[in-house]
Design a protein around this motif. Structure first.
Motif, PDB file in Angstrom:
ATOM      1  N   MET A   1       0.845  -1.182   0.000  1.00 23.11           N
ATOM      2  CA  MET A   1       0.000   0.000   0.000  1.00 23.11           C
ATOM      3  C   MET A   1       0.886   1.241   0.000  1.00 23.11           C
ATOM      4  SD  MET A   1      -2.760   1.143   2.867  1.00 23.11           S
ATOM      5  CE  MET A   1      -4.295   1.357   2.017  1.00 23.11           C
ATOM      6  N   PRO A   2       0.652   2.177  -0.923  1.00 22.04           N
ATOM      7  CA  PRO A   2       1.465   3.389  -0.999  1.00 22.04           C
ATOM      8  C   PRO A   2       1.374   4.229   0.280  1.00 22.04           C
ATOM      9  CG  PRO A   2       0.135   3.129  -2.983  1.00 22.04           C
ATOM     10  CD  PRO A   2      -0.326   2.103  -1.997  1.00 22.04           C
ATOM     11  N   MET A   3       2.429   4.974   0.506  1.00 17.50           N
ATOM     12  CA  MET A   3       2.507   5.846   1.684  1.00 17.50           C
ATOM     13  C   MET A   3       2.272   7.283   1.232  1.00 17.50           C
ATOM     14  SD  MET A   3       5.687   5.947   4.276  1.00 17.50           S
ATOM     15  CE  MET A   3       5.493   6.550   5.913  1.00 17.50           C
ATOM     16  N   PRO A   4       1.305   7.992   1.808  1.00 13.77           N
ATOM     17  CA  PRO A   4       1.041   9.373   1.408  1.00 13.77           C
ATOM     18  C   PRO A   4       2.217  10.309   1.722  1.00 13.77           C
ATOM     19  CG  PRO A   4      -0.742   8.512   2.782  1.00 13.77           C
ATOM     20  CD  PRO A   4       0.376   7.518   2.829  1.00 13.77           C
ATOM     21  N   ALA A   5       2.445  11.268   0.841  1.00 13.72           N
ATOM     22  CA  ALA A   5       3.528  12.234   1.030  1.00 13.72           C
ATOM     23  C   ALA A   5       3.398  12.973   2.358  1.00 13.72           C
ATOM     24  CB  ALA A   5       3.547  13.225  -0.136  1.00 13.72           C
ATOM     25  N   GLN A   6       2.181  13.293   2.741  1.00 11.28           N
ATOM     26  CA  GLN A   6       1.946  14.017   4.001  1.00 11.28           C
ATOM     27  C   GLN A   6       2.449  13.213   5.198  1.00 11.28           C
ATOM     28  OE1 GLN A   6       0.824  17.137   4.314  1.00 11.28           O
ATOM     29  NE2 GLN A   6       1.040  17.051   6.523  1.00 11.28           N
ATOM     30  N   GLU A   7       2.260  11.902   5.158  1.00 10.81           N
ATOM     31  CA  GLU A   7       2.733  11.045   6.253  1.00 10.81           C
ATOM     32  C   GLU A   7       4.257  11.037   6.319  1.00 10.81           C
ATOM     33  OE1 GLU A   7       2.395   6.447   7.870  1.00 10.81           O
ATOM     34  OE2 GLU A   7       1.119   7.088   6.211  1.00 10.81           O
ATOM     35  N   ILE A   8       4.903  10.991   5.171  1.00 13.02           N
ATOM     36  CA  ILE A   8       6.376  11.029   5.132  1.00 13.02           C
ATOM     37  C   ILE A   8       6.861  12.333   5.754  1.00 13.02           C
ATOM     38  CG2 ILE A   8       8.405  11.094   3.635  1.00 13.02           C
ATOM     39  CD1 ILE A   8       6.677   9.469   1.594  1.00 13.02           C
ATOM     40  N   GLU A   9       6.255  13.430   5.336  1.00  9.40           N
ATOM     41  CA  GLU A   9       6.635  14.743   5.864  1.00  9.40           C
ATOM     42  C   GLU A   9       6.432  14.815   7.373  1.00  9.40           C
ATOM     43  OE1 GLU A   9       5.364  19.413   5.304  1.00  9.40           O
ATOM     44  OE2 GLU A   9       5.010  18.017   3.657  1.00  9.40           O
ATOM     45  N   GLU A  10       5.308  14.318   7.860  1.00  5.04           N
ATOM     46  CA  GLU A  10       5.021  14.351   9.298  1.00  5.04           C
ATOM     47  C   GLU A  10       6.012  13.513  10.092  1.00  5.04           C
ATOM     48  OE1 GLU A  10       0.920  13.130   9.520  1.00  5.04           O
ATOM     49  OE2 GLU A  10       0.205  15.038   8.706  1.00  5.04           O
ATOM     50  N   LEU A  11       6.375  12.344   9.572  1.00  2.91           N
ATOM     51  CA  LEU A  11       7.336  11.488  10.265  1.00  2.91           C
ATOM     52  C   LEU A  11       8.707  12.161  10.356  1.00  2.91           C
ATOM     53  CD1 LEU A  11       6.407   8.043   8.695  1.00  2.91           C
ATOM     54  CD2 LEU A  11       6.229   8.641  11.122  1.00  2.91           C
ATOM     55  N   ILE A  12       9.131  12.774   9.256  1.00  2.00           N
ATOM     56  CA  ILE A  12      10.431  13.440   9.255  1.00  2.00           C
ATOM     57  C   ILE A  12      10.419  14.617  10.222  1.00  2.00           C
ATOM     58  CG2 ILE A  12      12.082  14.776   7.879  1.00  2.00           C
ATOM     59  CD1 ILE A  12      11.251  12.977   5.468  1.00  2.00           C
ATOM     60  N   ARG A  13       9.349  15.417  10.194  1.00  2.00           N
ATOM     61  CA  ARG A  13       9.275  16.574  11.112  1.00  2.00           C
ATOM     62  C   ARG A  13       9.195  16.134  12.577  1.00  2.00           C
ATOM     63  NH1 ARG A  13       7.432  21.683   8.358  1.00  2.00           N
ATOM     64  NH2 ARG A  13       7.249  21.072   6.186  1.00  2.00           N
ATOM     65  N   ALA A  14       8.553  15.013  12.834  1.00  3.88           N
ATOM     66  CA  ALA A  14       8.489  14.510  14.211  1.00  3.88           C
ATOM     67  C   ALA A  14       9.864  14.060  14.685  1.00  3.88           C
ATOM     68  CB  ALA A  14       7.484  13.361  14.305  1.00  3.88           C
ATOM     69  N   GLY A  15      10.633  13.451  13.803  1.00  4.92           N
ATOM     70  CA  GLY A  15      11.963  12.956  14.169  1.00  4.92           C
ATOM     71  C   GLY A  15      13.034  14.021  14.145  1.00  4.92           C
ATOM     72  N   ILE A  16      12.833  15.052  13.303  1.00  4.66           N
ATOM     73  CA  ILE A  16      13.798  16.151  13.174  1.00  4.66           C
ATOM     74  C   ILE A  16      12.987  17.443  13.266  1.00  4.66           C
ATOM     75  CG2 ILE A  16      15.636  17.151  11.752  1.00  4.66           C
ATOM     76  CD1 ILE A  16      15.734  14.399  10.269  1.00  4.66           C
ATOM     77  N   PRO A  17      12.682  17.887  14.482  1.00  7.85           N
ATOM     78  CA  PRO A  17      11.746  18.999  14.683  1.00  7.85           C
ATOM     79  C   PRO A  17      12.099  20.308  13.977  1.00  7.85           C
ATOM     80  CG  PRO A  17      12.143  17.872  16.757  1.00  7.85           C
ATOM     81  CD  PRO A  17      13.113  17.305  15.756  1.00  7.85           C
ATOM     82  N   ASP A  18      13.389  20.563  13.736  1.00  8.75           N
ATOM     83  CA  ASP A  18      13.753  21.825  13.076  1.00  8.75           C
ATOM     84  C   ASP A  18      13.810  21.701  11.550  1.00  8.75           C
ATOM     85  OD1 ASP A  18      16.104  20.244  13.107  1.00  8.75           O
ATOM     86  OD2 ASP A  18      17.388  22.015  13.122  1.00  8.75           O
ATOM     87  N   ALA A  19      13.359  20.576  11.013  1.00 14.86           N
ATOM     88  CA  ALA A  19      13.466  20.330   9.570  1.00 14.86           C
ATOM     89  C   ALA A  19      12.438  21.093   8.750  1.00 14.86           C
ATOM     90  CB  ALA A  19      13.331  18.838   9.295  1.00 14.86           C
ATOM     91  N   GLN A  20      12.899  21.580   7.617  1.00 15.05           N
ATOM     92  CA  GLN A  20      12.030  22.066   6.556  1.00 15.05           C
ATOM     93  C   GLN A  20      12.006  20.925   5.531  1.00 15.05           C
ATOM     94  OE1 GLN A  20      13.699  25.687   5.022  1.00 15.05           O
ATOM     95  NE2 GLN A  20      14.016  26.511   7.061  1.00 15.05           N
ATOM     96  N   VAL A  21      10.821  20.454   5.170  1.00 14.33           N
ATOM     97  CA  VAL A  21      10.706  19.256   4.344  1.00 14.33           C
ATOM     98  C   VAL A  21       9.898  19.556   3.082  1.00 14.33           C
ATOM     99  CG1 VAL A  21       9.951  16.844   4.312  1.00 14.33           C
ATOM    100  CG2 VAL A  21      10.716  17.865   6.467  1.00 14.33           C
ATOM    101  N   GLY A  28       4.073   9.617  -9.534  1.00 12.78           N
ATOM    102  CA  GLY A  28       2.627   9.741  -9.432  1.00 12.78           C
ATOM    103  C   GLY A  28       1.951   8.492  -8.911  1.00 12.78           C
ATOM    104  N   ASP A  29       2.751   7.574  -8.349  1.00 10.71           N
ATOM    105  CA  ASP A  29       2.197   6.300  -7.886  1.00 10.71           C
ATOM    106  C   ASP A  29       2.181   6.150  -6.372  1.00 10.71           C
ATOM    107  OD1 ASP A  29       4.888   5.990  -7.340  1.00 10.71           O
ATOM    108  OD2 ASP A  29       5.167   4.240  -8.632  1.00 10.71           O
TER     109      ASP A  29
END
Length: 79
Positions: A1-21, A28-29
């Protein structure tokens, strides 16, 4: 099952709070993304360690829920 871009962004920001992502869906898949992650906390770290921090933030989803991620990391430029 594909992973939504928003979820990737949220995970990265949660792990690296000062990140701009920025996430781009390359095919497109929902399986092939590029991510640009800019964080002050990367300053002084080698590129390999910066990438490791991003992968750690994704919590083992690489190769599973997240099939492919082209990753670019950087520190903010000083103005």
């Amino acid at each position: 099952m594909p992973m939504p871009a928003q979820e990737i962004e949220e995970l990265i920001r949660a792990g690296i709070p000062d990140a701009q992502v920025e996430i781009t869906d390359l095919a497109g898949d929902g399986d092939h993304y590029s991510a640009r992650v800019v964080a002050e906390s990367f300053r002084g770290l080698p590129r390999v360690r910066q990438h490791q921090l991003v992968y750690e933030a994704l919590g083992g989803r690489m190769g599973g829920a997240l099939h492919a991620l082209q990753l670019t990391t950087a520190c903010p430029t000083e103005e």
